[in-house]
Design a protein around this motif. Structure first.
Motif, PDB file in Angstrom:
ATOM      1  N   GLY A  28       0.790  -1.231   0.000  1.00 23.40           N
ATOM      2  CA  GLY A  28       0.000   0.000   0.000  1.00 23.40           C
ATOM      3  C   GLY A  28       0.813   1.267   0.000  1.00 23.40           C
ATOM      4  N   LEU A  29       2.141   1.154   0.138  1.00 27.62           N
ATOM      5  CA  LEU A  29       2.990   2.348   0.051  1.00 27.62           C
ATOM      6  C   LEU A  29       3.366   2.551  -1.417  1.00 27.62           C
ATOM      7  CD1 LEU A  29       5.370   1.940   3.128  1.00 27.62           C
ATOM      8  CD2 LEU A  29       3.200   3.183   2.973  1.00 27.62           C
ATOM      9  N   VAL A  30       2.678   3.453  -2.073  1.00 28.79           N
ATOM     10  CA  VAL A  30       2.875   3.667  -3.507  1.00 28.79           C
ATOM     11  C   VAL A  30       3.324   5.097  -3.763  1.00 28.79           C
ATOM     12  CG1 VAL A  30       1.262   1.890  -4.251  1.00 28.79           C
ATOM     13  CG2 VAL A  30       0.410   4.172  -3.769  1.00 28.79           C
ATOM     14  N   ASN A  31       4.217   5.250  -4.705  1.00 28.50           N
ATOM     15  CA  ASN A  31       4.675   6.585  -5.086  1.00 28.50           C
ATOM     16  C   ASN A  31       3.545   7.374  -5.736  1.00 28.50           C
ATOM     17  OD1 ASN A  31       7.210   5.674  -4.287  1.00 28.50           O
ATOM     18  ND2 ASN A  31       7.858   5.199  -6.380  1.00 28.50           N
ATOM     19  N   THR A  32       3.631   8.682  -5.664  1.00 27.33           N
ATOM     20  CA  THR A  32       2.646   9.508  -6.360  1.00 27.33           C
ATOM     21  C   THR A  32       2.738   9.238  -7.862  1.00 27.33           C
ATOM     22  OG1 THR A  32       4.251  11.334  -6.339  1.00 27.33           O
ATOM     23  CG2 THR A  32       2.506  11.375  -4.659  1.00 27.33           C
ATOM     24  N   GLY A  33       1.574   9.021  -8.470  1.00 26.82           N
ATOM     25  CA  GLY A  33       1.530   8.741  -9.904  1.00 26.82           C
ATOM     26  C   GLY A  33       1.994   7.354 -10.268  1.00 26.82           C
ATOM     27  N   SER A  34       2.074   6.452  -9.291  1.00 30.43           N
ATOM     28  CA  SER A  34       2.571   5.099  -9.551  1.00 30.43           C
ATOM     29  C   SER A  34       1.739   4.386 -10.608  1.00 30.43           C
ATOM     30  CB  SER A  34       2.554   4.286  -8.252  1.00 30.43           C
ATOM     31  OG  SER A  34       2.955   2.955  -8.470  1.00 30.43           O
ATOM     32  N   GLY A  35       2.408   3.821 -11.616  1.00 27.42           N
ATOM     33  CA  GLY A  35       1.736   3.066 -12.663  1.00 27.42           C
ATOM     34  C   GLY A  35       1.073   3.915 -13.727  1.00 27.42           C
ATOM     35  N   ILE A  36       1.130   5.218 -13.594  1.00 27.23           N
ATOM     36  CA  ILE A  36       0.488   6.116 -14.569  1.00 27.23           C
ATOM     37  C   ILE A  36       1.498   6.510 -15.647  1.00 27.23           C
ATOM     38  CG2 ILE A  36      -0.538   8.401 -14.903  1.00 27.23           C
ATOM     39  CD1 ILE A  36      -1.772   8.128 -12.123  1.00 27.23           C
ATOM     40  N   THR A  37       1.115   6.371 -16.889  1.00 22.84           N
ATOM     41  CA  THR A  37       2.015   6.703 -17.996  1.00 22.84           C
ATOM     42  C   THR A  37       1.493   7.842 -18.863  1.00 22.84           C
ATOM     43  OG1 THR A  37       0.984   4.990 -19.372  1.00 22.84           O
ATOM     44  CG2 THR A  37       2.926   4.360 -18.083  1.00 22.84           C
ATOM     45  N   ALA A  38       0.212   8.178 -18.707  1.00 23.02           N
ATOM     46  CA  ALA A  38      -0.386   9.235 -19.520  1.00 23.02           C
ATOM     47  C   ALA A  38      -0.591  10.492 -18.697  1.00 23.02           C
ATOM     48  CB  ALA A  38      -1.722   8.773 -20.098  1.00 23.02           C
ATOM     49  N   ASP A  39      -0.310  11.630 -19.279  1.00 27.72           N
ATOM     50  CA  ASP A  39      -0.503  12.903 -18.589  1.00 27.72           C
ATOM     51  C   ASP A  39      -1.982  13.131 -18.282  1.00 27.72           C
ATOM     52  OD1 ASP A  39       0.327  15.322 -17.494  1.00 27.72           O
ATOM     53  OD2 ASP A  39       0.060  16.407 -19.372  1.00 27.72           O
ATOM     54  N   ASN A  78       9.956  11.653 -13.876  1.00 29.86           N
ATOM     55  CA  ASN A  78      10.558  10.392 -14.310  1.00 29.86           C
ATOM     56  C   ASN A  78       9.538   9.273 -14.132  1.00 29.86           C
ATOM     57  OD1 ASN A  78      10.710   9.353 -11.587  1.00 29.86           O
ATOM     58  ND2 ASN A  78      12.576  10.574 -11.287  1.00 29.86           N
ATOM     59  N   SER A  79       9.928   8.047 -14.488  1.00 30.17           N
ATOM     60  CA  SER A  79       8.987   6.928 -14.448  1.00 30.17           C
ATOM     61  C   SER A  79       8.782   6.365 -13.040  1.00 30.17           C
ATOM     62  CB  SER A  79       9.480   5.802 -15.371  1.00 30.17           C
ATOM     63  OG  SER A  79      10.771   5.361 -14.965  1.00 30.17           O
ATOM     64  N   THR A  80       9.617   6.767 -12.061  1.00 30.35           N
ATOM     65  CA  THR A  80       9.487   6.264 -10.696  1.00 30.35           C
ATOM     66  C   THR A  80       8.317   6.901  -9.964  1.00 30.35           C
ATOM     67  OG1 THR A  80      11.878   5.888 -10.590  1.00 30.35           O
ATOM     68  CG2 THR A  80      10.691   5.954  -8.491  1.00 30.35           C
ATOM     69  N   VAL A 184       5.981  12.237  -4.092  1.00 28.97           N
ATOM     70  CA  VAL A 184       6.411  11.315  -3.024  1.00 28.97           C
ATOM     71  C   VAL A 184       7.007  10.059  -3.642  1.00 28.97           C
ATOM     72  CG1 VAL A 184       5.676   9.914  -1.060  1.00 28.97           C
ATOM     73  CG2 VAL A 184       4.600  12.135  -1.468  1.00 28.97           C
ATOM     74  N   GLU A 185       8.144   9.627  -3.088  1.00 30.69           N
ATOM     75  CA  GLU A 185       8.750   8.349  -3.461  1.00 30.69           C
ATOM     76  C   GLU A 185       9.164   7.609  -2.185  1.00 30.69           C
ATOM     77  OE1 GLU A 185      12.058   8.722  -6.105  1.00 30.69           O
ATOM     78  OE2 GLU A 185      10.855   9.479  -7.776  1.00 30.69           O
ATOM     79  N   PHE A 186       8.811   6.340  -2.087  1.00 27.45           N
ATOM     80  CA  PHE A 186       9.233   5.507  -0.966  1.00 27.45           C
ATOM     81  C   PHE A 186      10.543   4.817  -1.310  1.00 27.45           C
ATOM     82  CE2 PHE A 186       4.697   6.001  -0.428  1.00 27.45           C
ATOM     83  CZ  PHE A 186       4.618   6.328   0.918  1.00 27.45           C
ATOM     84  N   THR A 187      11.470   4.810  -0.355  1.00 25.40           N
ATOM     85  CA  THR A 187      12.777   4.212  -0.582  1.00 25.40           C
ATOM     86  C   THR A 187      12.960   2.890   0.151  1.00 25.40           C
ATOM     87  OG1 THR A 187      13.682   5.588   1.207  1.00 25.40           O
ATOM     88  CG2 THR A 187      13.891   6.421  -1.045  1.00 25.40           C
TER      89      THR A 187
END
Length: 220
Positions: A28-39, A78-80, A184-187
């Motif tokens: 459940g800890l997901v980066n902002t925009g995770s899995g999204i490729t389209a603007d 970026n894609s992350t 947000v990015e989880f490390t």
């Protein structure tokens, strides 16, 4: 015979300890925009409210994918992860007469896990600044949008069941050209599973079985 029984007991104890103490990443800890490729696609992971519990701008943010103002001066995409903005117009101007407050909330469930073993770390950035909270406790702060700022939470801040991670963004008032966003990015994250009652009982029954074998062999 005694040597074999002791070895079996030792192996059983080690196996049980390893199985129950194995660390997992927190779901459940997901980066902002995770899995999204389209603007301009909606990110349904992060809820958006005004800080008083009122849903704003549809209740979720839109991912800003690719280049285009205000990305640069904002951190490059970026894609992350991607920036989240309140609407699909990333350049929209807000808060001309007073500071604006945007609460981005990510919930995750630790049911079935031992919350006392949990930890997480990550980094974030915001326009203009933000404070990160886990279950109401401050775990980090960001004071700009052109670099990353770290956040982290130790085990004592987690609770059993639903946990709430919040990012309260303040957008400073400006008469024009005043967008806002969060990234947000989880490390890293860790949590151990709670021992399953069934597995525990099987282990105990196994011990009784081994003891019974030992007693029988001694009597014999």
């Amino acid at each position: 015979m005694k040597t074999h029984i002791k070895s079996a007991l030792a192996i059983g104890l080690v196996t049980f300890a390893v199985a129950t103490a194995q660390a997992n990443s927190i779901n459940g800890l997901v980066n902002t925009g995770s899995g999204i490729t389209a603007d301009k696609a909606t990110d349904f992971n992060y809820q958006l409210t005004d800080g008083a519990g009122n849903s704003i701008f549809g209740g979720f943010g839109e991912a800003a994918v690719g280049a285009g103002w205000p990305i640069s001066p904002w951190l490059a995409d970026n894609s992350t992860s991607h920036w989240l903005t309140p609407t699909d117009n990333r350049a929209q101007s807000y808060d001309q007469s007073r500071n604006g407050f945007y609460l981005w909330t990510l919930a995750f469930d630790l049911s079935g896990f031992d919350s006392s073993t949990a930890s997480l770390s990550g980094r974030f950035s915001a326009d203009n600044n933000a404070i990160a909270y886990l279950n109401g406790s401050i775990i980090g702060s960001a004071v700009g949008f052109s670099q990353w700022y770290n956040f982290a939470a130790a085990s004592h801040l987690f609770v059993a069941g639903i946990n709430t991670l919040e990012f309260l963004v303040t957008n400073l008032k400006l008469s024009g050209g005043n967008p806002t966003g969060l990234r947000v990015e989880f490390t890293d994250s860790h949590v151990s599973a709670v021992p399953l009652p069934g597995a525990l009982w099987l282990f105990i029954l196994g011990l009784f079985g081994l003891l019974a074998i030992k007693r029988t062999s001694v009597n014999f």
